[in-house]
Design a protein around this motif. Structure first.
Motif, PDB file in Angstrom:
ATOM      1  N   ILE A  37      52.658 -65.749 -61.967  1.00  0.00           N
ATOM      2  CA  ILE A  37      53.876 -66.340 -61.402  1.00  0.00           C
ATOM      3  C   ILE A  37      54.980 -66.466 -62.442  1.00  0.00           C
ATOM      4  O   ILE A  37      56.151 -66.654 -62.091  1.00  0.00           O
ATOM      5  N   TYR A  38      54.623 -66.352 -63.723  1.00  0.00           N
ATOM      6  CA  TYR A  38      55.578 -66.617 -64.811  1.00  0.00           C
ATOM      7  C   TYR A  38      55.491 -65.518 -65.854  1.00  0.00           C
ATOM      8  O   TYR A  38      54.422 -65.280 -66.424  1.00  0.00           O
ATOM      9  N   GLU A  39      56.603 -64.826 -66.087  1.00  0.00           N
ATOM     10  CA  GLU A  39      56.627 -63.767 -67.100  1.00  0.00           C
ATOM     11  C   GLU A  39      58.055 -63.529 -67.580  1.00  0.00           C
ATOM     12  O   GLU A  39      58.757 -62.638 -67.089  1.00  0.00           O
ATOM     13  N   ARG A  51      58.705 -64.880 -61.756  1.00  0.00           N
ATOM     14  CA  ARG A  51      58.714 -63.530 -61.205  1.00  0.00           C
ATOM     15  C   ARG A  51      59.115 -63.562 -59.736  1.00  0.00           C
ATOM     16  O   ARG A  51      58.411 -64.094 -58.888  1.00  0.00           O
ATOM     17  N   GLN A  52      60.264 -62.968 -59.444  1.00  0.00           N
ATOM     18  CA  GLN A  52      60.785 -62.989 -58.086  1.00  0.00           C
ATOM     19  C   GLN A  52      60.017 -62.047 -57.158  1.00  0.00           C
ATOM     20  O   GLN A  52      59.937 -62.288 -55.951  1.00  0.00           O
ATOM     21  N   ASP A  53      59.434 -60.983 -57.689  1.00  0.00           N
ATOM     22  CA  ASP A  53      58.632 -60.095 -56.845  1.00  0.00           C
ATOM     23  C   ASP A  53      57.378 -60.806 -56.371  1.00  0.00           C
ATOM     24  O   ASP A  53      56.961 -60.672 -55.206  1.00  0.00           O
ATOM     25  N   VAL A  54      56.769 -61.601 -57.243  1.00  0.00           N
ATOM     26  CA  VAL A  54      55.603 -62.388 -56.846  1.00  0.00           C
ATOM     27  C   VAL A  54      56.015 -63.472 -55.858  1.00  0.00           C
ATOM     28  O   VAL A  54      55.339 -63.701 -54.841  1.00  0.00           O
ATOM     29  N   LEU A  55      57.112 -64.155 -56.142  1.00  0.00           N
ATOM     30  CA  LEU A  55      57.589 -65.193 -55.223  1.00  0.00           C
ATOM     31  C   LEU A  55      57.858 -64.647 -53.823  1.00  0.00           C
ATOM     32  O   LEU A  55      57.569 -65.317 -52.818  1.00  0.00           O
ATOM     33  N   GLU A 112      59.627 -76.538 -60.353  1.00  0.00           N
ATOM     34  CA  GLU A 112      60.710 -75.596 -60.068  1.00  0.00           C
ATOM     35  C   GLU A 112      60.182 -74.404 -59.261  1.00  0.00           C
ATOM     36  O   GLU A 112      60.801 -73.974 -58.284  1.00  0.00           O
ATOM     37  N   TRP A 113      59.022 -73.877 -59.685  1.00  0.00           N
ATOM     38  CA  TRP A 113      58.429 -72.744 -58.977  1.00  0.00           C
ATOM     39  C   TRP A 113      58.076 -73.132 -57.539  1.00  0.00           C
ATOM     40  O   TRP A 113      58.307 -72.356 -56.602  1.00  0.00           O
ATOM     41  N   ALA A 117      59.001 -71.315 -54.072  1.00  0.00           N
ATOM     42  CA  ALA A 117      57.938 -70.800 -53.210  1.00  0.00           C
ATOM     43  C   ALA A 117      57.866 -71.519 -51.869  1.00  0.00           C
ATOM     44  O   ALA A 117      57.132 -71.095 -50.977  1.00  0.00           O
ATOM     45  N   GLU A 118      58.597 -72.636 -51.747  1.00  0.00           N
ATOM     46  CA  GLU A 118      58.632 -73.429 -50.520  1.00  0.00           C
ATOM     47  C   GLU A 118      57.256 -73.993 -50.191  1.00  0.00           C
ATOM     48  O   GLU A 118      56.777 -73.928 -49.052  1.00  0.00           O
ATOM     49  N   VAL A 119      56.605 -74.580 -51.220  1.00  0.00           N
ATOM     50  CA  VAL A 119      55.282 -75.169 -51.043  1.00  0.00           C
ATOM     51  C   VAL A 119      55.279 -76.610 -51.539  1.00  0.00           C
ATOM     52  O   VAL A 119      56.105 -77.005 -52.368  1.00  0.00           O
TER      53      VAL A 119
END
Length: 517
Positions: A37-39, A51-55, A112-113, A117-119
């Motif tokens: 999730i973080y890179e 990582r927006q592609d993962v999000l 923040e993540w 991710a809306e979780v």
């Protein structure tokens, strides 16, 4: 061709679908966080390193709540190491997975993540090496508005790192992790843990009485203390907690795919056993409140005796490393059908299992895979979760299923067709989820709706063996779309009865437009 008849009656329901049932799990383990999730520096990462592609895939998958930061990791973790200016955070060794933890990603970053991710955040506290004081301090840090030492430190750290300064408002808290297990840092007896959890819970609720707490249950149904652990822990904590946890992982043993495909039977029995224990403690203690279940770790996990070089119990052989590749299982069609049937079991018990977290979210036994500097993609197991999270709404229906059987070595003869369904009266949608456990035979399924009238099939999709593939077909880096959902062709409504033909070894989802008859 297997025959199955399913009856759905409008007046026979289980409960409202608990939205937290579709949860996931992010642990500081392997590459779940770092390059998951973080890179920072990745072409798809934002200025915060997320990582927006993962999000994008996480939002498509639709988890509603995510447990963090562990897992085994949390039993040796000092939460203070992960807050404040990143350059001032200490680098630590993590004994749980024999890795180096840089603490570049911590609580503020996860909050923040989670917003992206809306979780909802489900935060775990360390009751392995720490205790009451650290637990109440973390609740104050996360949730108190300001004007105290810990809340003002949160505001200061948020300003320093460009992250949220306002209270995080975390409502769900896990009182440790798997402390019944000898492998756990700070392993305890049931009495030792029960007393610590009780006092920690009391102290945490003195800081914020709106929080919900999860006591640690058995790490698996196979634990020698299963049952007695839950009874003892709840005898101490029943008045202070809202949930007790369950953990279960499944894999195919010795080529026995038939038993593997029927592991939902084991999950059903496991849940029923924990419910019985909860209710026994409630009755004996004359309690009026209801403790429910948080099944906060479940999945398919190919442990294979933990003898591979990527297995967590053997990473020590490679020395101390940052974010090594650990249990990055590749999930096949077979695995996806099992994941679907496990989700069925959880949904069927939605009156008592009101939180569940598939472990984990990215890379580590995960429905989403990613490569450092490279792409992210969906595994086969992504699809049952994504569709059930999106479509399971309204009331969980109590189904009557009369199905042909399929033989298994572990469970005897089991229903070839496993099913669950939900009905949302407000939208007029009925969602039907079906797994065909048979590897040889397709299934003809008739669905009789009582008290409901179906006006049409809105969608019908199936996950099964792709053309030219086999039951081990999977999505991998060089072939990311091998397994996915296809249109289920043989579906129709005749005289108010839904007729469906399922291919062998498949998981399907249908959405119908219905109204009260």
């Amino acid at each position: 061709m297997t025959q199955a008849r399913i009856t759905i009656d409008r007046d026979f329901t289980v409960a409202e679908v608990p939205r937290r049932l579709f949860g996931s799990f992010v642990e500081h383990m392997g590459r779940c966080v770092y390059s998951g999730i973080y890179e920072p520096g990745h072409p798809e990462a934002d200025a915060r390193g997320l990582r927006q592609d993962v999000l994008k895939l996480v939002r498509e998958m639709g988890p509603t709540v995510v447990r963090y930061p562990g897992g085994n990791f949390v039993s040796g973790y000092n939460w203070e190491d992960g807050v404040g200016p990143v350059e001032d955070r200490p680098v630590r060794i993590d004994g749980a997975w024999h890795t180096i933890e840089t603490n570049a990603f911590g609580l503020h970053e996860f909050v923040e993540w989670s917003k992206e991710a809306e979780v909802e955040v489900m935060e775990a506290i360390n009751l392995g090496t720490r205790g009451v004081d650290e637990a109440r301090a973390l609740v104050e840090y996360a949730n108190h508005p300001g004007g105290t030492y810990w809340s003002d430190l949160r505001r200061k750290n948020g300003a320093a790192t460009g992250t949220q300064q306002d209270p995080f408002g975390i409502k769900l808290w896990c009182l440790g992790n798997e402390l019944d297990g000898p492998w756990q840092i700070g392993h305890k007896t049931a009495d030792e843990y029960g007393r610590l959890a009780q006092e920690s819970a009391k102290a945490m609720k003195l800081v914020d009485d709106s929080i919900e707490l999860v006591a640690v249950g058995s790490s698996s149904r196979q634990m020698p203390t299963f049952g007695t652990w839950e009874h003892t822990v709840l005898s101490h904590t029943y008045e202070e907690v809202d949930y007790i946890s369950m953990h279960a992982y499944y894999q195919e043993h010795d080529g026995d795919a038939a038993s593997f495909l029927a592991e939902g039977v084991d999950m059903d029995a496991f849940i029923d056993g924990v419910i019985a224990t909860i209710d026994a403690v409630k009755a004996a203690g004359k309690h009026s409140n209801q403790v429910n279940i948080s099944f906060d770790e479940w999945n398919v996990w190919y442990q294979r005796g933990l003898d591979g070089e990527d297995q967590p119990h053997n990473v020590a052989k490679a020395g101390w490393r940052e974010a090594p590749r650990v249990i990055e299982d590749t999930y096949s069609v077979t695995d996806a059908v099992v994941v679907g049937s496990l989700l069925h079991s959880l949904l069927r018990h939605g009156d008592r299992v009101t939180i569940a977290n598939q472990a984990q979210l990215v890379n580590v036994i995960a429905p989403i895979r990613s490569e450092a500097g490279g792409p992210a993609w969906r595994q086969a197991s992504f699809w049952p979760f994504a569709r059930m999270s999106a479509l399971a709404k309204g009331q969980i229906m109590q189904l009557a299923v009369d199905s042909g059987k399929t033989p298994t070595a572990k469970f005897g003869d089991v229903d070839a067709v496993d099913a669950t369904a939900t009905w949302d009266e407000q939208t007029g949608r009925l969602a039907l989820f079906l797994a065909n456990r048979s590897m040889e035979e397709g299934a003809e399924v008739s669905v009789d709706l009582r008290g409901l009238s179906a006006s049409g099939v809105r969608s019908a999709e199936v996950l099964t063996i792709p053309e030219g593939g086999d039951r081990n077909s999977a999505n991998v880096l060089d072939a990311q779309d091998t397994v996915g959902l296809k249109t289920l062709q043989e579906v129709g409504i005749e005289d108010g009865v839904l007729h469906v033909k399922l291919p062998a070894l498949s998981w399907s989802v249908l959405e119908l437009d219905v109204e009260r008859a």
